[in-house]
Write an enzyme that holds these catalytic residues in place. Structure first.
Site, mmCIF file in Angstrom:
data_model
loop_
_atom_site.group_PDB
_atom_site.id
_atom_site.type_symbol
_atom_site.label_atom_id
_atom_site.label_comp_id
_atom_site.label_asym_id
_atom_site.label_seq_id
_atom_site.Cartn_x
_atom_site.Cartn_y
_atom_site.Cartn_z
ATOM 1 N N GLU A 136 17.059 -46.250 -128.730
ATOM 2 C CA GLU A 136 17.628 -47.475 -129.310
ATOM 3 C C GLU A 136 18.460 -47.105 -130.534
ATOM 4 O O GLU A 136 18.282 -46.016 -131.099
ATOM 5 C CB GLU A 136 16.491 -48.434 -129.681
ATOM 6 C CG GLU A 136 15.646 -48.765 -128.459
ATOM 7 C CD GLU A 136 14.641 -49.881 -128.673
ATOM 8 O OE1 GLU A 136 14.470 -50.337 -129.823
ATOM 9 O OE2 GLU A 136 14.041 -50.297 -127.672
ATOM 10 N N GLU A 253 11.701 -33.434 -117.314
ATOM 11 C CA GLU A 253 13.087 -33.548 -117.786
ATOM 12 C C GLU A 253 13.457 -32.336 -118.645
ATOM 13 O O GLU A 253 14.529 -31.745 -118.483
ATOM 14 C CB GLU A 253 13.247 -34.840 -118.599
ATOM 15 C CG GLU A 253 14.609 -34.957 -119.253
ATOM 16 C CD GLU A 253 14.895 -36.323 -119.860
ATOM 17 O OE1 GLU A 253 14.106 -37.260 -119.632
ATOM 18 O OE2 GLU A 253 15.912 -36.443 -120.560
ATOM 19 N N ARG A 254 12.559 -31.957 -119.530
ATOM 20 C CA ARG A 254 12.863 -30.830 -120.432
ATOM 21 C C ARG A 254 12.918 -29.519 -119.660
ATOM 22 O O ARG A 254 13.774 -28.668 -119.927
ATOM 23 C CB ARG A 254 11.826 -30.777 -121.560
ATOM 24 C CG ARG A 254 12.060 -31.897 -122.550
ATOM 25 C CD ARG A 254 10.985 -32.067 -123.592
ATOM 26 N NE ARG A 254 11.310 -33.221 -124.423
ATOM 27 C CZ ARG A 254 10.441 -33.926 -125.127
ATOM 28 N NH1 ARG A 254 9.155 -33.603 -125.116
ATOM 29 N NH2 ARG A 254 10.831 -34.957 -125.851
ATOM 30 N N GLY A 351 42.012 -17.144 -130.514
ATOM 31 C CA GLY A 351 42.641 -18.472 -130.565
ATOM 32 C C GLY A 351 42.610 -19.196 -129.235
ATOM 33 O O GLY A 351 42.510 -20.427 -129.182
HETATM 34 C C1 LIG Z 1 25.145 -37.685 -124.522
HETATM 35 C C2 LIG Z 1 23.766 -38.223 -124.715
HETATM 36 C C3 LIG Z 1 23.047 -38.673 -123.618
HETATM 37 C C4 LIG Z 1 21.781 -39.238 -123.787
HETATM 38 N N1 LIG Z 1 21.122 -39.768 -122.706
HETATM 39 C C5 LIG Z 1 20.015 -40.520 -122.919
HETATM 40 C C6 LIG Z 1 19.428 -41.268 -121.848
HETATM 41 O O1 LIG Z 1 19.875 -41.216 -120.702
HETATM 42 N N2 LIG Z 1 18.358 -42.053 -122.126
HETATM 43 C C7 LIG Z 1 17.828 -42.144 -123.384
HETATM 44 O O2 LIG Z 1 16.869 -42.883 -123.561
HETATM 45 N N3 LIG Z 1 18.352 -41.431 -124.414
HETATM 46 C C8 LIG Z 1 19.432 -40.639 -124.213
HETATM 47 N N4 LIG Z 1 19.993 -39.938 -125.252
HETATM 48 C C9 LIG Z 1 19.393 -40.051 -126.580
HETATM 49 C C10 LIG Z 1 18.749 -38.770 -127.096
HETATM 50 O O3 LIG Z 1 17.549 -38.523 -126.437
HETATM 51 C C11 LIG Z 1 18.587 -38.980 -128.613
HETATM 52 O O4 LIG Z 1 19.893 -38.941 -129.176
HETATM 53 C C12 LIG Z 1 17.698 -37.953 -129.255
HETATM 54 O O5 LIG Z 1 16.372 -38.090 -128.827
HETATM 55 C C13 LIG Z 1 17.734 -38.069 -130.799
HETATM 56 O O6 LIG Z 1 17.563 -39.387 -131.208
HETATM 57 P P1 LIG Z 1 18.594 -40.024 -132.260
HETATM 58 O O7 LIG Z 1 19.955 -39.771 -131.751
HETATM 59 O O8 LIG Z 1 18.226 -41.420 -132.519
HETATM 60 O O9 LIG Z 1 18.400 -39.154 -133.564
HETATM 61 P P2 LIG Z 1 17.329 -39.432 -134.723
HETATM 62 O O10 LIG Z 1 16.003 -39.675 -134.124
HETATM 63 O O11 LIG Z 1 17.894 -40.457 -135.638
HETATM 64 O O12 LIG Z 1 17.328 -38.026 -135.469
HETATM 65 C C14 LIG Z 1 18.320 -37.649 -136.430
HETATM 66 C C15 LIG Z 1 17.977 -36.259 -136.956
HETATM 67 O O13 LIG Z 1 16.687 -36.289 -137.571
HETATM 68 C C16 LIG Z 1 15.865 -35.285 -137.012
HETATM 69 N N5 LIG Z 1 14.477 -35.728 -136.969
HETATM 70 C C17 LIG Z 1 13.986 -36.862 -136.412
HETATM 71 N N6 LIG Z 1 12.654 -36.904 -136.550
HETATM 72 C C18 LIG Z 1 12.288 -35.762 -137.194
HETATM 73 C C19 LIG Z 1 11.041 -35.210 -137.621
HETATM 74 N N7 LIG Z 1 9.879 -35.833 -137.394
HETATM 75 N N8 LIG Z 1 11.053 -34.017 -138.253
HETATM 76 C C20 LIG Z 1 12.215 -33.361 -138.490
HETATM 77 N N9 LIG Z 1 13.422 -33.833 -138.104
HETATM 78 C C21 LIG Z 1 13.451 -35.013 -137.465
HETATM 79 C C22 LIG Z 1 16.411 -35.072 -135.605
HETATM 80 O O14 LIG Z 1 16.035 -33.797 -135.103
HETATM 81 C C23 LIG Z 1 17.896 -35.197 -135.855
HETATM 82 O O15 LIG Z 1 18.378 -33.970 -136.335
HETATM 83 C C24 LIG Z 1 21.223 -39.307 -125.090
HETATM 84 C C25 LIG Z 1 21.932 -38.803 -126.186
HETATM 85 C C26 LIG Z 1 23.188 -38.278 -126.011
HETATM 86 C C27 LIG Z 1 23.935 -37.785 -127.224
#
Ligand SMILES: Cc1cc2nc3c(=O)[nH]c(=O)nc-3n(C[C@H](O)[C@H](O)[C@H](O)COP(=O)(O)OP(=O)(O)OC[C@H]3O[C@@H](n4cnc5c(N)ncnc54)[C@H](O)[C@@H]3O)c2cc1C
Length: 397
Positions: A136, A253-254, A351
């Site tokens: 979300e 998935e992972r 480059g």
């Molecule tokens: C191209 C793409 C495809 C995707 N496809 C899907 C999909 O099909 N379905 C779906 O549900 N999601 C999908 N995602 C979402 C993806 O799983 C999330 O972007 C990812 O889990 C990170 O969540 P966030 O972007 O909200 O980052 P955030 O959770 O906001 O994290 C921001 C930063 O904080 C760090 N952070 C967060 N918590 C901690 C902690 N406890 N300790 C240390 N560091 C922390 C993170 O590592 C990151 O560096 C997709 C994302 C992308 C970019």
């Protein structure tokens, strides 16, 4: 003599049947996918026809029973697909396909027979494209903090909320939506439920395609749910027990994602070894300078180690071991390694590595997703440390 960067691993894991399947997938990629790279990357999504073609070839049904049109073969067939579908310039092709077949539709194996009969045959045939909506706008790492709500109303659930970054979100016909059915659970990971939602449902809205730096042919969307009524029959598993399903499926998935990451590493190495051998600087090949030859040797060694470890984790996972720690380890190692390799390979191209006409520049942006999607490397390390010490706080003592 041509530099050979082929990595030999997994001989004891894959049978002649797996390898025959690999040959079939390679041929398909070469003949039916690769020629469309420019067109599909520019379109930002895959055409319906390629999904149907993969359905006809049986690629989308490896994890499903024959009664749904699948072949119900072992996980290694999914690994072969993840690895081989990555070896193309169609950017993000393997992500889109694996997301459909192994990272979203598979949740329906925990749904009622009615739901399985209704949707799975069309998942397998490629007529129905799937996605999984967990993340979300307020955050993706903290899975238990989701806000999308599902409230029971007679024989329906009424769902309100928003999702972001959803792979296949634009092309999908069916989305597995994660929502909170208990607004005040005793513990945050309780009260979460999964629903199979048709994208034509009233109250379901797709945002415009998100514009990404890489993985361009794999479409990504924001999704909005406004008083969306979903039949209670579309609930997957038990109400409030979604967390367990998500954690189990995130493991697969992972693991499969690692197939993609390591395959990408091998492609980058192959392309770069070839380039470094042919490019002449100061009268010699780039690869003849010891500093560059050593760089290639280091990368080859690291990718080999990652691949051997990956296959070992796979083997143990298939034997039924609980490998939360090991899956997190290989996920973080392989995804970070792909980024390290992409950086070095662009450098070895000079480059030209920065130019779009060279495949390595596309890999550079494609692999950037690897240590973000399916859980970031930071989250993987959190999981590892919790498994090692019980909790990070304890680990620091
Ligand atoms: C191209 C793409 C495809 C995707 N496809 C899907 C999909 O099909 N379905 C779906 O549900 N999601 C999908 N995602 C979402 C993806 O799983 C999330 O972007 C990812 O889990 C990170 O969540 P966030 O972007 O909200 O980052 P955030 O959770 O906001 O994290 C921001 C930063 O904080 C760090 N952070 C967060 N918590 C901690 C902690 N406890 N300790 C240390 N560091 C922390 C993170 O590592 C990151 O560096 C997709 C994302 C992308 C970019």
């Amino acid at each position: 003599m041509k530099l050979n960067t082929t990595i030999v691993a997994g001989e004891q894991l894959f049978t002649a049947d797996h390898e025959a399947f690999r040959d079939q997938v390679r041929r398909f990629v070469r003949e039916r996918v690769e020629p469309h790279a420019e067109e599909w990357n520019a379109a930002g999504m895959l055409p319906r026809s390629i999904w149907i073609e993969m359905g006809e070839l049986g690629f989308l049904g490896t994890a499903y029973a024959e009664c749904f049109g699948g072949s119900d073969v072992d996980l290694l067939y999914s690994v072969v697909l993840a690895e081989e579908l990555t070896k193309t310039r169609v950017s993000g092709f393997s992500f889109a396909v694996c997301n459909h077949k192994d990272m979203s539709s598979n949740y329906m194996l925990d749904a009622s027979q009615e739901i399985q009969d209704k949707y799975l045959p069309r998942v397998v045939s490629g007529e129905l494209i799937c996605g999984f909506a967990l993340t979300e706008p307020s955050g993706g790492s903290d899975v238990a903090a989701i806000r999308t709500s599902a409230v029971r109303d007679d024989s329906d659930f009424v769902i309100n909320g928003q999702k972001v970054f959803i792979t296949n979100g634009i092309s999908a016909d069916l989305i597995i939506v994660v929502a909170r059915t208990d607004p005040k659970p005793a513990r945050p990971h309780e009260g979460i439920s999964l629903f199979a939602v048709e994208t034509t449902t009233s109250g379901f809205r797709k945002g415009a395609p998100l514009q990404k730096m890489g993985n361009r042919a794999s479409d990504t969307a924001e999704l909005f749910f406004e008083d969306m009524r979903v039949p209670a029959a579309n609930l997957i598993g038990e109400e409030g027990k979604g967390w367990g399903l998500i954690m189990a499926d995130l493991g697969i998935e992972r693991l499969l994602s690692c197939g993609i990451y390591i395959s990408a590493c091998e492609e980058m190495l192959r392309i770069t070894a070839d380039y470094a051998q042919n490019r002449k600087v100061f009268g010699r090949s780039v690869s003849e300078f010891q500093v560059n030859a050593h760089k290639l040797a280091e990368m080859y060694t690291e990718v080999t180690l990652a691949k051997v470890f990956f296959y070992d984790v796979l083997r143990r996972y298939m034997a039924g071991e609980n490998l939360i720690k090991e899956i997190s380890m290989i996920k973080y190692i392989a995804s970070d390694l792909a980024n390290k390799i992409a950086y070095a390979c662009v450098s070895l191209h000079g480059g030209w590595g920065y130019m779009k006409e060279y495949a390595i520049s596309q890999w550079f942006t494609d692999v950037r997703l690897f240590n973000i999607g399916a859980g970031t490397s930071e989250i993987m390390k959190e999981i590892i440390v919790k498994q090692l010490f019980g909790s990070p706080e304890k680990a620091q003592k």
